[in-house]
Design a protein around this motif. Structure first.
Motif, mmCIF file in Angstrom:
data_model
loop_
_atom_site.group_PDB
_atom_site.id
_atom_site.type_symbol
_atom_site.label_atom_id
_atom_site.label_comp_id
_atom_site.label_asym_id
_atom_site.label_seq_id
_atom_site.Cartn_x
_atom_site.Cartn_y
_atom_site.Cartn_z
ATOM 1 N N ALA A 1 0.823 -1.203 0.000
ATOM 2 C CA ALA A 1 0.000 0.000 0.000
ATOM 3 C C ALA A 1 0.862 1.261 0.000
ATOM 4 O O ALA A 1 0.529 2.263 -0.633
ATOM 5 C CB ALA A 1 -0.930 0.001 1.210
ATOM 6 N N GLU A 2 1.968 1.212 0.731
ATOM 7 C CA GLU A 2 2.867 2.356 0.732
ATOM 8 C C GLU A 2 3.490 2.555 -0.649
ATOM 9 O O GLU A 2 3.669 3.694 -1.113
ATOM 10 C CB GLU A 2 3.943 2.168 1.798
ATOM 11 C CG GLU A 2 3.381 2.286 3.212
ATOM 12 C CD GLU A 2 4.386 1.903 4.282
ATOM 13 O OE1 GLU A 2 5.436 1.313 3.913
ATOM 14 O OE2 GLU A 2 4.120 2.152 5.469
ATOM 15 N N TYR A 3 3.835 1.445 -1.317
ATOM 16 C CA TYR A 3 4.330 1.553 -2.696
ATOM 17 C C TYR A 3 3.273 2.211 -3.586
ATOM 18 O O TYR A 3 3.580 3.090 -4.396
ATOM 19 C CB TYR A 3 4.668 0.164 -3.237
ATOM 20 C CG TYR A 3 4.893 0.148 -4.734
ATOM 21 C CD1 TYR A 3 6.131 0.485 -5.280
ATOM 22 C CD2 TYR A 3 3.850 -0.168 -5.609
ATOM 23 C CE1 TYR A 3 6.326 0.500 -6.653
ATOM 24 C CE2 TYR A 3 4.036 -0.156 -6.979
ATOM 25 C CZ TYR A 3 5.276 0.181 -7.504
ATOM 26 O OH TYR A 3 5.463 0.207 -8.856
ATOM 27 N N LEU A 4 2.034 1.793 -3.408
ATOM 28 C CA LEU A 4 0.945 2.361 -4.201
ATOM 29 C C LEU A 4 0.809 3.862 -3.957
ATOM 30 O O LEU A 4 0.630 4.646 -4.892
ATOM 31 C CB LEU A 4 -0.366 1.649 -3.865
ATOM 32 C CG LEU A 4 -1.636 2.229 -4.514
ATOM 33 C CD1 LEU A 4 -1.542 2.158 -6.031
ATOM 34 C CD2 LEU A 4 -2.861 1.503 -3.999
ATOM 35 N N ALA A 5 0.885 4.262 -2.698
ATOM 36 C CA ALA A 5 0.761 5.684 -2.379
ATOM 37 C C ALA A 5 1.862 6.506 -3.050
ATOM 38 O O ALA A 5 1.608 7.599 -3.579
ATOM 39 C CB ALA A 5 0.796 5.880 -0.860
ATOM 40 N N VAL A 6 3.091 5.986 -3.034
ATOM 41 C CA VAL A 6 4.190 6.686 -3.704
ATOM 42 C C VAL A 6 3.940 6.766 -5.207
ATOM 43 O O VAL A 6 4.142 7.807 -5.847
ATOM 44 C CB VAL A 6 5.524 5.983 -3.408
ATOM 45 C CG1 VAL A 6 6.651 6.595 -4.251
ATOM 46 C CG2 VAL A 6 5.870 6.083 -1.931
ATOM 47 N N LEU A 7 3.467 5.659 -5.791
ATOM 48 C CA LEU A 7 3.159 5.625 -7.223
ATOM 49 C C LEU A 7 2.118 6.676 -7.586
ATOM 50 O O LEU A 7 2.267 7.431 -8.556
ATOM 51 C CB LEU A 7 2.666 4.228 -7.605
ATOM 52 C CG LEU A 7 2.211 4.031 -9.053
ATOM 53 C CD1 LEU A 7 3.411 4.016 -9.993
ATOM 54 C CD2 LEU A 7 1.415 2.730 -9.192
ATOM 55 N N LEU A 8 1.057 6.743 -6.792
ATOM 56 C CA LEU A 8 -0.008 7.699 -7.073
ATOM 57 C C LEU A 8 0.465 9.127 -6.880
ATOM 58 O O LEU A 8 0.128 10.025 -7.657
ATOM 59 C CB LEU A 8 -1.204 7.412 -6.160
ATOM 60 C CG LEU A 8 -1.926 6.079 -6.410
ATOM 61 C CD1 LEU A 8 -2.910 5.788 -5.284
ATOM 62 C CD2 LEU A 8 -2.647 6.092 -7.746
ATOM 63 N N TYR A 9 1.250 9.362 -5.840
ATOM 64 C CA TYR A 9 1.744 10.715 -5.575
ATOM 65 C C TYR A 9 2.626 11.208 -6.715
ATOM 66 O O TYR A 9 2.499 12.351 -7.172
ATOM 67 C CB TYR A 9 2.518 10.721 -4.252
ATOM 68 C CG TYR A 9 3.118 12.059 -3.907
ATOM 69 C CD1 TYR A 9 2.339 13.040 -3.295
ATOM 70 C CD2 TYR A 9 4.449 12.342 -4.180
ATOM 71 C CE1 TYR A 9 2.876 14.278 -2.978
ATOM 72 C CE2 TYR A 9 4.989 13.576 -3.867
ATOM 73 C CZ TYR A 9 4.202 14.546 -3.263
ATOM 74 O OH TYR A 9 4.738 15.774 -2.952
ATOM 75 N N ARG A 10 3.509 10.350 -7.189
ATOM 76 C CA ARG A 10 4.447 10.762 -8.233
ATOM 77 C C ARG A 10 3.774 10.970 -9.581
ATOM 78 O O ARG A 10 4.233 11.780 -10.382
ATOM 79 C CB ARG A 10 5.559 9.722 -8.365
ATOM 80 C CG ARG A 10 6.523 9.722 -7.182
ATOM 81 C CD ARG A 10 7.584 8.653 -7.332
ATOM 82 N NE ARG A 10 8.558 8.720 -6.236
ATOM 83 C CZ ARG A 10 9.534 7.831 -6.047
ATOM 84 N NH1 ARG A 10 9.655 6.805 -6.887
ATOM 85 N NH2 ARG A 10 10.366 7.962 -5.041
ATOM 86 N N ASN A 11 2.708 10.245 -9.833
ATOM 87 C CA ASN A 11 2.086 10.304 -11.153
ATOM 88 C C ASN A 11 0.819 11.138 -11.206
ATOM 89 O O ASN A 11 0.469 11.665 -12.260
ATOM 90 C CB ASN A 11 1.774 8.884 -11.644
ATOM 91 C CG ASN A 11 3.024 8.119 -12.029
ATOM 92 O OD1 ASN A 11 3.537 8.249 -13.129
ATOM 93 N ND2 ASN A 11 3.529 7.312 -11.093
ATOM 94 N N LEU A 12 0.114 11.267 -10.081
ATOM 95 C CA LEU A 12 -1.154 11.994 -10.082
ATOM 96 C C LEU A 12 -1.125 13.235 -9.199
ATOM 97 O O LEU A 12 -2.094 14.003 -9.194
ATOM 98 C CB LEU A 12 -2.287 11.066 -9.631
ATOM 99 C CG LEU A 12 -2.483 9.797 -10.470
ATOM 100 C CD1 LEU A 12 -3.620 8.953 -9.902
ATOM 101 C CD2 LEU A 12 -2.756 10.142 -11.928
ATOM 102 N N GLY A 13 -0.042 13.428 -8.430
ATOM 103 C CA GLY A 13 0.058 14.611 -7.584
ATOM 104 C C GLY A 13 -0.389 14.347 -6.158
ATOM 105 O O GLY A 13 -0.917 13.284 -5.822
#
Length: 861
Positions: free
Chosen positions: A72-84
């Motif tokens: 889930a933490e990986y997902l959060a980083v992915l979303l932050y970097r790509n969607l803001g």
């Protein structure tokens, strides 16, 4: 059966299972197959996120929460970097990580995640969107688990209003909020309100999902425990058995909800004294919980406590002791992990959630196993780990923040200090009654800042080892004894409830085993304390009556442990409850002598304070003496306007101060003894200059002190640190045009923001500076606590009003003794011994020394 949630698993499956999150979330490895490269970037990320959510869901079903959190933490980083940083999907991920961390018992990690998710959803979706209600529920649940009911209630009320408006009054998600609100009301023993809410939730869920649904089973379980609390055993049994049957029918055999049902059904059998039925159910529940949550989860501690009580009732005290030892270790793990969360008030509420197990451990020793060395050791360990814990944590935390924060965080520390000053200024405005709503708003802002800064020290928690008896024992001088008093509630096996509070005492020498005993009912001892205090603090007290009261109290507190003290000549006394109000040196032994004749006495908040003294002091600056402030003439109008009465201020309120000419002479004499000291008097003796002081080696404040004991503890004065303070220049003429940081009233709340790490000694040569609001287990919330939080290693303060001429003579003699190389406590003791030969204790016993007793300049004896 003991009341409260500690005997039962928290029945929060509706919320704890993530009903408010549209997908489960956790961390592990990303999917091996990426989405089609022909899609727009946002769609690619959303597609990948969907696959990750599926993996997280599988991990959670398998009970692998650690891997789920990692993914889930990986997902959060992915979303932050790509969607803001303000995308709804990021809010979903943060909310999910928060829920998983909560399920793991890692509340410190969960809180900022929920708060950030809430901010994103409010910003993007608006304040009345259903997903805002989802996060409000999760955040409220976290507050409830940590004992912060006052913070949880408005969040749940707001979530309910949003859900009813946006989804309709009969939507299942409305029912879930009703359940959570009912659970909160039940924990506060508001049973009629809780029953109505549960019944409404059950009706909605049954109509939506049918009779055999996991959500229905959860409400049935909660209803069952509610009826159990109301002594309706038959109804409770039927509801709990029905809930268990549903869960066994539709859930996997190792599901936590089944463990929950087994635990709560066992609790009902325990209430009925059917221990043979309760024991195997608790054992089954424990096995399930440990297999899914590991060995350090708070829920594991809950079930272990329940098991311990069964063995206690059955007379298997060895097993009881072993299980309570496990519970204590688990709770220490969770305290270390989660105490970094929130403001001081938040932390204090969290600490209260451990009160029952603390009292159970002490009860087992003092009431059942008084001769057991193992039980004694466990009880004292528990006390040392919990008594004074907040003061210890907060003072060390503030030192770390002041030393290590970057410029941006330092600015936040300054902002926090300014907020505290503004609150104090509003409360002590001489003409206008403070607006409770504005004070509340500022307090919330200050709490939020305090919580943010507290989290900055989260990395230090793993560097702090749990307190153990032998570590404290290493720092007790060979000629000393630690005397640790504790106010506790004994657990009554016959009623399955805690009885009226009592006092206990533990003695620890530099070598040998700790010893402890019960001293009697707190109500009786507190009455003796009040009687002794009134006699000692009154210069008109007849000598015979004064001696009688002081001797009776010594016979109650010191005589029972006299043999344990051996040849000790230095008592390190850690009071609790009302015992914080008495000057131990002025108590009288069986021979009619003051205790100061036989003992050097130093006050500590807790024995754990000895460990803090082992750390080297910070760099110090020249001593600072502040004395004889020019208070100014009081205004003609009364300070108390009619509006004050509406918010709890006593009639005829005036906060004005008369000159103290003796303090000018006192300051000059001390300046002669401390030639490098900076001396500020009259109009230069301002609040702002005191707050700006940076770690003077000695800080001497000779002025009026105050403790407003009769003020309302509600509204603007809810924080007891606002009701203790010092009067400085211009206090009688304070008004709206005074400088923003200087109205002449230095409250204890403002003192907590000072930079005194490196200050060896604070001398509060003023009236009532040792008084404040007593908080069991945490000492006195007043100036003494505030200066400790600010970093001072030792203090001399007063327990009642003393003539300024007598104070001058005592202070000058005290500093003369310090110059001779005597330790702080010994320097004060010699003055008091000399004066006790010719004066009533009223004139000398008000002065008490606390903290490090070493000589100046700083060195260990």
């Amino acid at each position: 059966m003991l009341s409260g949630p500690w005997l039962r698993l928290a029945v929060v499956s509706l919320l704890g299972s993530g009903v408010w999150v549209w997908c489960p979330v956790s961390l592990g490895q990303p999917p091996a197959t990426p989405p089609s490269q022909g899609q727009p970037r946002a769609e690619l990320v959303e597609h990948l996120a969907e696959q990750i959510y599926q993996q997280i869901s599988q991990l959670e079903e398998q009970g692998n929460l650690a891997a789920a959190i990692s993914l889930a933490e990986y997902l959060a980083v992915l979303l932050y970097r790509n969607l803001g940083g303000s995308h709804p999907l990021l809010a979903d991920a943060l909310n999910l990580i928060g829920r998983l961390q909560t399920e793991q018992g890692n509340y410190a990690a969960a809180l900022p995640l929920y708060q950030r998710a809430l901010a994103i959803r409010e910003e993007i979706l608006g304040p009345e969107h259903p997903e805002v209600a989802f996060t409000l529920n999760n955040l409220a649940n976290l507050y409830r688990i940590q004992g912060n009911h006052q913070a949880a209630l408005p969040l749940l009320q707001r979530a309910l209003a949003i859900a009813e408006k946006s989804l309709g009054p009969r939507h299942p998600e409305v029912a879930i909020t009703l359940n959570n609100l009912a659970l909160l009301q039940a924990e506060q023993q508001n049973y009629p309100q809780a029953l109505s809410l549960y019944q409404r939730a059950l009706t909605i869920l049954t109509q939506a999902f049918g009779e055999s649904d996991p959500y229905v089973a959860t409400v049935l379980t909660n209803l069952g425990t509610l009826h159990q609390a109301r002594r309706d055993t038959a109804t409770a049994l039927a509801l709990l058995q029905r809930a268990l049957a549903i869960r066994l029918q539709i859930l996997p055999s190792d599901h936590l909800d089944i463990a929950n049902s087994l635990n709560n059904l066992a609790a009902l059998y325990y209430d009925q004294r059917d221990y043979s039925a309760a024991l195997p159910l608790y054992q089954q529940s424990l096995a399930l919980v440990q297999s899914r949550l590991g060995t350090t989860h708070p829920i594991v501690a809950t079930v272990l406590t329940n098991l311990a009580l069964v063995y206690w009732q059955q007379g298997d005290l060895n097993q009881t002791l072993a299980l309570l030892k496990q519970v204590q270790d688990i709770e220490e793990h969770n305290l270390r992990q989660n105490l970094v969360v929130g403001s001081e008030a938040y932390k204090r509420n969290y600490m209260t959630t451990f009160r029952d197990t603390t009292d159970a451990v002490i009860s087992l020793h003092l009431q059942v196993l008084p001769a057991s060395a193992e039980a004694t050791h466990l009880a004292l360990t528990t006390i040392l780990r919990r008594k004074g814990r907040l003061l210890d944590f907060l003072s060390q935390n503030q030192a770390r923040l002041q030393r290590q924060l970057a410029a941006a965080e330092q600015a936040k520390l300054q902002q926090l200090s300014q907020l505290r000053t503004r609150i104090a200024r509003l409360v002590f405005d001489p003409v206008t009654a403070p607006d409770p709503s504005l004070v509340s708003q500022l307090r919330q802002e200050a709490d939020q800042l305090e919580a943010e800064l507290s989290l900055r020290s989260a990395a230090f928690r793993e560097l702090t080892q749990p307190v153990i008896v032998r570590d404290v024992q290493r720092w007790i001088p060979t000629d000393a004894a630690l005397v640790e008093f504790i106010r506790y509630r004994p657990y009554n096996l016959q009623t399955n409830r805690f009885d009226e509070p009592r006092y206990g005492v533990y003695v620890l020498r530099a070598t040998g085993q700790p010893q402890g005993k019960d001293l009697g009912l707190a109500v009786d001892i507190d009455a003796q304390v009040r009687q002794a205090y009134l006699r000692l603090a009154d210069p008109r007290s007849p000598k015979e009556a004064l001696q009688q009261a002081a001797q009776a109290l010594a016979a109650r507190l010191i005589t029972p442990i006299r043999s344990w003290l051996g040849q000790a000549t230095h008592l390190l006394i850690s009071p609790d409850g009302e015992l914080n109000r008495i000057p131990f040196p002025a108590l009288v032994d069986s021979k009619g002598q003051y205790l100061l004749e036989s003992y050097l006495i130093t006050l500590l908040t807790s024995g754990r304070e000895l460990l803090r003294m082992t750390s080297p002091p910070g760099a110090a600056t020249a001593p600072l003496i502040v004395a004889d402030p020019s208070f100014g003439d009081p205004p003609q109008q009364s300070f108390a306007s009619p509006s004050w009465a509406n918010i709890g201020l006593p009639d005829g309120f005036h906060l004005t101060f008369t000159p103290l000419p003796g303090t000018a002479q006192e300051a000059q004499a001390i300046k002669a003894l401390l030639p490098t000291a900076r001396l500020l008097t009259r109009t230069a003796a301002t609040e702002s200059v005191v707050k700006a002081a940076t770690a003077p080696q000695v800080l001497h404040l000779a002025t009026h002190g105050f403790f407003l004991a009769n003020w309302s503890s509600k509204g603007p004065w809810e924080n007891p640190l606002l009701r203790s303070g010092l009067a400085l220049a211009g206090v009688n003429q304070r008004h709206s045009t005074s400088p923003a940081d200087d109205d002449g009233v230095l409250t204890a709340l403002e003192v907590t923001s000072m930079h005194l790490h490196g200050t060896a000694l604070v001398v509060l040569s003023a009236c009532d500076t040792g008084r404040g609001e007593v908080v069991n287990g945490e000492g006195v919330y007043g100036l003494r606590r505030a200066f400790t939080l600010a970093g001072a290693r030792s203090q001399v303060s007063t327990l009642w009003k003393v003539d300024d001429q007598a104070t001058r003579d005592i202070m000058v003699a005290f500093y003369q003794n310090l110059r001779r190389g005597l330790g702080i406590t010994e320097a004060l003791r010699q003055v008091q011994r000399e004066r006790s030969k010719r004066e009533s204790p009223y004139y000398w016993a008000a002065f008490v020394a606390s903290g490090d007793w070493s000589p100046l300049p700083w060195r260990r004896p």
